[in-house]
Design an enzyme around this catalytic site. Structure first.
Site, PDB file in Angstrom:
ATOM      1  N   SER A  98       1.155  -1.568   0.018  1.00 45.37           N
ATOM      2  CA  SER A  98      -0.317   0.326   0.120  1.00 45.37           C
ATOM      3  C   SER A  98       0.711   1.534   0.281  1.00 45.37           C
ATOM      4  CB  SER A  98      -1.045   0.321   1.431  1.00 45.37           C
ATOM      5  OG  SER A  98      -2.223   1.134   1.017  1.00 45.37           O
ATOM      6  N   ASP A 199     -10.035  -4.855  -3.631  1.00 43.30           N
ATOM      7  CA  ASP A 199      -8.788  -3.749  -2.255  1.00 43.30           C
ATOM      8  C   ASP A 199     -10.132  -2.859  -2.515  1.00 43.30           C
ATOM      9  OD1 ASP A 199      -7.354  -2.688  -1.837  1.00 43.30           O
ATOM     10  OD2 ASP A 199      -5.628  -3.297  -2.764  1.00 43.30           O
ATOM     11  N   HIS A 229      -6.694  -6.229  -0.046  1.00 46.10           N
ATOM     12  CA  HIS A 229      -5.855  -5.112   0.419  1.00 46.10           C
ATOM     13  C   HIS A 229      -4.612  -5.595   0.844  1.00 46.10           C
ATOM     14  CE1 HIS A 229      -3.828  -1.368   0.121  1.00 46.10           C
ATOM     15  NE2 HIS A 229      -3.903  -1.556   1.285  1.00 46.10           N
TER      16      HIS A 229
END
Length: 258
Positions: A98, A199, A229
């Site tokens: 991320s 996600d 995610h």
């Protein structure tokens, strides 16, 4: 008992990696902690790689603390960790989840001749969400939004992230994306890009910008069809572990860096 927020550091074992000292630097995501990267880092350490998973500023404490930190703080922390790891190893691969993927790209753009490879898991450098345009105002009106942590399909797994999303901090994160996107052509290292098909945190805006934006001619996209995610803790984590082990071995081989 191990502190889930504690950084992870493992010494290289060159006897397992062809006599070369190979380092791997991994970065957790926004509001997260090394807990999200620990299984991945421990897997790579077992292969003989020297692994560093630092705790980024403002993380592992409170979301209010995170609201006092900026993209510059997180970027500087990861850059310092890379410089230290690079000084101690023959080659270093950088990875992240991320926001950590964006920070890894930042390191690769700033050290194009020193990063041997990039491993990205659902990285973020952009978003399609329209409410981000209101952040300059909202951050002065409300301190936080609901949490973005624990987007995990696998039952019974905890990312150990914050219970709220601090707005000043996330606004700084988003402001860091524009100069990063401008510098993506400076990224020349091989890339392996793990992308969850579902996600709920990072949308589809980032993938084409990264894949088409870097100058690397060695980019592999690996779809993750059974994870959300935080894929490093999800059902597809074994795919990430196996493919990343193969990737590190390939891009840090003496012939590959000659």
């Amino acid at each position: 008992m191990t502190d889930v927020n504690a950084p992870l550091f493992a010494d290289a074992r060159p006897e397992l990696t062809g006599g070369r000292r190979i380092g791997v630097l991994l970065s957790h995501g926004f509001t997260g902690s090394p807990a999200s990267m620990r299984p991945w880092g421990e897997h790579l350490a077992a292969q003989g790689y020297g692994v560093a998973v630092p705790l980024l500023p403002g993380h592992g404490t409170t979301w209010q603390d995170l609201n006092q930190h900026t993209w510059a703080d997180w970027s500087s922390a990861l850059d310092e960790a890379f410089v230290k790891l690079r000084a101690e190893h023959d080659a270093v691969v950088v990875g992240g989840l991320s926001m950590g993927g964006g920070l890894a790209l930042r390191v690769a753009a700033d050290h194009p001749d020193e990063v041997a490879g990039l491993m990205l898991v659902n990285p973020a450098v952009a978003t399609e969400r329209l409410d981000v345009k209101l952040l300059p105002l909202l951050k002065h009106l409300v301190p936080s939004f609901p949490a973005i942590a624990n987007d995990i399909k696998k039952q019974g797994v905890d990312e150990h992230g914050y219970s709220r999303t601090p707005l000043k901090a996330i606004h700084s994160l988003i402001r860091g994306w524009k100069p990063l996107r401008a510098d993506l052509p400076r990224v020349t290292a091989p890339v392996i890009y793990f992308r969850s098909t579902v996600d709920k945190v990072v949308d589809h805006a980032s993938q084409p910008l990264i894949v088409d934006g870097v100058s690397s001619t060695d980019v592999t996209v690996v779809p993750l069809e059974d994870s959300f995610h935080v894929a490093t803790l999800d059902n597809d984590a074994p795919i990430i572990f196996e493919r990343s082990s193969e990737f590190v071995a390939r891009v840090t081989h003496a012939d590959a860096t000659a």
